[in-house]
Scaffold this active site. Structure first.
Site: not given
Length: 308
Positions: A59, A130, A185, A211, A220, A239-240
């Site tokens: 990563r 992703d 921001c 989340c 699951k 969720c947005d």
């Protein structure tokens, strides 16, 4: 061809393939990101997503994914829909309105790498989207495509945050874009204030284990903690909220990618339609949809949560 010519060619090809933005950064080890990721994992903010613990070294070091890596190409593909669901319906995150983006983007990356081979020659490279061990938001910021917002999403100053991020690592020297060093921001905390489950405990800290997307997609188990069950509102898949309230998303425009056009069922199904859906019909309608990740049983569980 020179690095400048390579870069012009690659950016022209990414536009031809339908990507909205392309940025390029020098391939280096991400030491600071490694420290943040380690702290995040140690705090258990990944919940039951144990795969996040795997391949830590991959990563943070692109050279371990592509030996001799010189450049990291980051690509953004807009998924913002022209039409949204009606309020009160079982809500689906906008990224999942159309077909599964993994396959769409992987095909584009394969074609891009093939064109690089045709025009430039033998170049070693790997494309990721992703699901691979790549810190794509960090590379996007380093390549000048935006900054990491307080909601943890990459935000493009002129287009918001409703983008898929793809990465192509190559052993080719290119011209590198300037990173976005500023935080635009400002003093805004709309995303932190709006999150109903407290999944944003601090700016740029996402507690994945709290989340709504985690509970409705990744988890699951059939049982969801009781203290969370009343906080999901109408969300059935993902969720947005933290993106919907972000002022920068006033610049979002409808995607031009045909494969991401919303499925009619997602736009038009009522609660009764979802509840009447059989497993056979679910598999037929959503066989190419991200909703497969939750599965039929997961969708049924999430529908029950809306009634609590």
């Amino acid at each position: 061809m020179s690095p400048e010519q390579y870069t012009r060619f690659i950016k022209a090809e990414t536009a031809r393939l339908g990507f909205d933005y392309c940025g390029i950064a020098r391939a280096v080890q991400l030491d600071e990101d490694a420290r943040r990721l380690e702290q995040w994992l140690n705090k258990g903010m990944h919940g039951s997503m144990r795969y996040m613990e795997n391949h830590f070294d991959l990563r943070i070091d692109p050279g371990k994914l592509v030996p001799g890596a010189r450049s990291v190409i980051t690509l953004l593909l807009n998924y913002y829909p022209a039409t949204e669901q009606q309020p009160g319906a079982p809500m689906v995150s906008k990224y999942a309105y159309g077909k599964d983006y993994h396959k769409i983007i992987k095909n584009k990356l394969k074609e891009l790498l093939s064109r690089i081979h045709d025009e430039i020659g033998e170049v070693q490279g790997r494309g990721f989207v992703d699901s691979a061990p790549v810190l794509e938001r960090s590379w996007a910021q380093r390549s000048g495509l935006g900054w990491i917002g307080k909601n943890g999403n990459l935000i493009h100053k002129g287009a918001g945050s409703f983008f898929f991020i793809a990465t192509l690592i190559v052993d080719l020297p290119l011209l590198y874009d300037d990173p976005v060093a500023a935080d635009f921001c400002g003093s805004c905390t709309r995303c932190l204030d709006a999150c109903p489950t407290g999944a944003l405990p601090a700016p740029r800290v996402v507690d994945g284990s709290r989340c709504i997307s985690y509970y409705t997609i990744e988890l699951k188990e059939q049982l969801i903690p009781e203290q969370m069950q009343e906080k999901f509102g109408d969300w059935m898949f993902g969720c947005d909220i933290c993106q919907d309230v972000c002022p920068w998303n006033r610049f979002s425009k409808a995607t031009g990618e045909a494969a991401l056009e919303p499925l009619p069922e997602i736009l038009n199904f009522s609660t009764r339609d979802w509840e009447a859906l059989t497993e056979e019909k679910f598999s037929e309608i959503f066989r190419h949809s991200p909703l497969k990740r939750a599965g039929y049983a997961g969708i049924r569980r999430n529908l029950r949560l809306r009634q609590i």
